[in-house]
Design an enzyme around this catalytic site. Structure first.
Site, PDB file in Angstrom:
ATOM      1  N   LYS A  54       0.838  -1.204   0.000  1.00 39.11           N
ATOM      2  CA  LYS A  54       0.000   0.000   0.000  1.00 39.11           C
ATOM      3  C   LYS A  54       0.874   1.254   0.000  1.00 39.11           C
ATOM      4  O   LYS A  54       0.588   2.225  -0.704  1.00 39.11           O
ATOM      5  CB  LYS A  54      -0.931  -0.021   1.225  1.00 39.11           C
ATOM      6  CG  LYS A  54      -2.009  -1.084   1.105  1.00 39.11           C
ATOM      7  CD  LYS A  54      -2.741  -1.366   2.404  1.00 39.11           C
ATOM      8  CE  LYS A  54      -3.666  -2.566   2.223  1.00 39.11           C
ATOM      9  NZ  LYS A  54      -4.330  -2.999   3.450  1.00 39.11           N
ATOM     10  N   GLN A  98      -4.350  -1.323   9.688  1.00 38.30           N
ATOM     11  CA  GLN A  98      -4.223  -2.660   9.096  1.00 38.30           C
ATOM     12  C   GLN A  98      -4.826  -3.707  10.038  1.00 38.30           C
ATOM     13  O   GLN A  98      -4.448  -3.799  11.205  1.00 38.30           O
ATOM     14  CB  GLN A  98      -2.740  -2.975   8.826  1.00 38.30           C
ATOM     15  CG  GLN A  98      -2.503  -4.299   8.135  1.00 38.30           C
ATOM     16  CD  GLN A  98      -3.064  -4.348   6.706  1.00 38.30           C
ATOM     17  OE1 GLN A  98      -3.014  -3.384   5.965  1.00 38.30           O
ATOM     18  NE2 GLN A  98      -3.629  -5.485   6.333  1.00 38.30           N
ATOM     19  N   ASP A 121     -10.775   2.968   4.212  1.00 31.73           N
ATOM     20  CA  ASP A 121     -11.184   1.560   4.137  1.00 31.73           C
ATOM     21  C   ASP A 121     -12.708   1.440   4.136  1.00 31.73           C
ATOM     22  O   ASP A 121     -13.250   0.355   3.927  1.00 31.73           O
ATOM     23  CB  ASP A 121     -10.637   0.800   5.359  1.00 31.73           C
ATOM     24  CG  ASP A 121      -9.511  -0.151   4.992  1.00 31.73           C
ATOM     25  OD1 ASP A 121      -9.312  -0.386   3.780  1.00 31.73           O
ATOM     26  OD2 ASP A 121      -8.850  -0.665   5.907  1.00 31.73           O
TER      27      ASP A 121
END
Ligand code: NAP
Length: 303
Positions: A54, A98, A121
């Site tokens: 990422k 994460q 997200d």
């Protein structure tokens, strides 16, 4: 029948190239550079690899990556403090915690601390609520990537019979909401579904996100259906029959004989997740440059 292969790598590369162009234009218009912060707690190898991917992708499209790492034993308060600092940092457009976090931490509670406007997200309660209400917001990256693949493949969702296998908050539920928003007729299956095979066999669009290698066999699939395999199951390369050792939730070789189009694993849905993360980060940066398009942290606190 031999299904057309939906090439996620190619679609993801197009999305990333488009985001790179738009980042450049955004910088010229606003003088700002979108920034993406990743927060990794602990030393889990797979998570570290995802985060590195990422970070790299972010830099490649001209965004600024912020790499925050906390030790595996970090307390809830320490992670929360990091998230709050990033939330208050104007150079950070998007924040990604994460997952999974170590067992002693409450991942959903930490995720909920991210301001909706930086929740790239799309997993905070505010963005999940906006999706459920059919309002604009940041959408979870993997289901958004699946929609992009279906769109690129020219699949007509209006009125289509769509079946999603899996009901996780991360994928199945938002996927179902997004399909509904496209006017598909949606069924969501899970581990208690009676006769999964028969329900799947109704689908014109069948999406599997289960985490069970090759669960979806040829007789689960209606001839001519479009099959999207979200599953990522790691086997030995010998067991998987490919170099990466990755297989999906769909028995690819058998189902490709029945379906009209299918995503491979690897190279299908997987590459789309990061591409959509980049697109979300740009969307977040735009919203922050012209406020009021998303609920802000202050609104959430007041609610
Ligand atoms: P999850 O949270 O474990 O959810 C799995 C879902 O599958 C649950 O709803 C579960 O039902 C259902 N299920 C389990 N066994 C089943 C069975 N035998 N029949 C029918 N349904 C069954 O997993 P997830 O996070 O959604 O991920 C699913 C898969 O997608 C995993 O392989 C993951 O690695 C992959 N994934 C890939 C990406 C990507 O970027 N490509 C992103 C996210 C996820 P219950 O709710 O009843 O337990």
């Amino acid at each position: 029948m031999s299904a057309r292969v939906i090439d996620g790598r190619a679609v993801a590369a197009r999305v990333r190239a488009q985001v790179a162009l738009e980042v450049q234009a955004f910088r010229e218009q606003t003088g700002r550079t979108p920034g993406l912060a990743t927060v990794l707690v602990g030393e889990d190898h797979a998570s570290a690899v995802y985060v590195a991917g990422k970070q790299r992708a972010c830099a490649e499209v001209g965004m600024t990556p912020f790499d925050r790492r906390l030790p595996a034993g970090a307390s809830f308060a320490q992670v929360a403090e990091e998230l709050e600092a990033l939330d208050g940092d104007q150079s950070v457009s998007g924040i990604l915690l994460q997952l999974p976090v170590p067992d002693h931490l409450d991942g959903p509670a930490l995720t909920a601390m991210i301001g909706a406007e930086k929740d790239v997200d799309g997993l905070t309660p505010v963005n999940a609520g906006l999706l459920a209400l059919g309002r604009a917001g940041l959408r979870p990256c993997t289901p958004a990537g699946v929609l992009e693949l279906l769109d690129e493949a020219g699949v007509e969702l209006e009125g289509a019979e769509a079946v999603v296998v899996g009901r996780s908050n991360l994928f199945g539920k938002p996927m179902a909401q997004m399909l509904l928003a496209q006017n598909a007729t949606v069924t969501v299956c899970h581990s208690r579904t009676r006769d999964l095979r028969a329900v799947c066999a109704r689908a014109e669009v069948l999406i599997a996100a289960v985490g069970r290698p090759r669960l979806i066999e040829a007789d689960f699939v209606k001839p001519g259906a479009v099959v999207i395999d979200v599953g990522m199951n790691r086997l030995t390369p010998e067991q998987a029959g490919n170099k990466s050792g990755l297989v999906g939730d769909v028995d690819y070789a058998a189902v490709a004989e029945v379906a009209s189009a299918i995503t491979p694993v690897p190279g299908g849905v997987g590459p789309m997740t990061i591409a959509m993360l980049l697109r979300n980060t740009l969307q977040a940066a735009r919203s922050q440059a012209s406020p009021d398009s998303l609920p802000r942290q202050a609104d959430q606190d007041a609610a």
